[in-house]
Design a protein around this motif. Structure first.
Motif: not given
Length: 227
Positions: A29, A32, A148, A153
């Motif tokens: 998760g 990013f 997402p 996410h």
């Protein structure tokens, strides 16, 4: 929204075998996020105003930077307090991250992520697998945003990336900006385009329905004759 600690399989043994930031970035998760440079974190000027937004700031900062000492020893604290400090450390990293990624060094790191489509690709068919950026997921081809596809996410707080980042990145690296496409989806029935008159009729019906609702909202109105 702060991430749920239970969803990230938190355990103290995991943290003890790696640097905290390395461990944090390895969690599912958190793909990013980029790694913030150590010298950026340690420059207190870059953290101006953040301490007021983070509970247990001193302890959270010490945990995040692996500088726990006798003054910030977490072992003697109740379990619930240790969990609060862990949550604050995550929140602190996210807030610093939002500032770091709009610096020159941060943009370079995020450029590499976008170049390798690490944020995913646009789900719109006519964008032809265009790599997306952030603020939800921003597609520079159709200039729209998408949620997402992964729940892990979707729960990441957008404040950890900010609304400036994707547009600043595309300004600094214009080669990432795709050619705009004039392709539009054309509705068809049995392979034939829907006649323009049908679309116009539907639009007229929608306008008429809006007018009917406005008239009915007027006190004492009896509406249209057929109502």
């Amino acid at each position: 929204m702060e991430q749920d600690l239970e969803s990230s399989n938190y355990s103290e043994s995991d943290v003890s075998t790696a640097y905290w930031i390395e461990w944090f970035l390895s969690l599912k998760g958190n793909e990013f996020f980029c790694e913030i440079d150590e010298d950026y974190i340690n420059d207190r000027f870059n953290l101006t105003g953040i301490s007021a937004e983070v509970p247990h700031y001193q302890e959270a900062f010490a945990l995040m930077t692996d500088n726990l000492d006798a003054e910030h020893d977490l072992d003697n604290l109740p379990e619930n307090v240790r969990m609060e400090i862990e949550t604050s450390a995550r929140h602190l990293y996210g807030l610093i991250h939002a500032r770091f990624i709009i610096t020159t060094r941060g943009l370079v790191k995020m450029f590499e992520k976008l170049r390798h489509a690490e944020f995913g690709r646009c789900p719109r068919v006519l964008c032809h697998n265009q790599a997306v950026c952030l603020v939800m997921l921003y597609c520079p081809r159709c200039e729209d945003v998408y949620a997402p596809p992964s729940r892990r996410h979707a729960v990441v707080d957008g404040a950890y990336f900010g609304t400036t980042f994707p547009h600043l990145l595309l300004q600094v690296y214009p080669q990432l900006m795709p050619t705009k496409s004039n392709d539009r989806y054309i509705p068809k029935i049995f392979g034939f385009k829907i006649h323009g008159n049908a679309l116009e009729q539907r639009k007229q019906d929608e306008v008429r329905e809006e007018q009917r609702k406005r008239i009915l909202a007027i006190p004492g109105s009896e509406g249209f004759p057929q109502d």
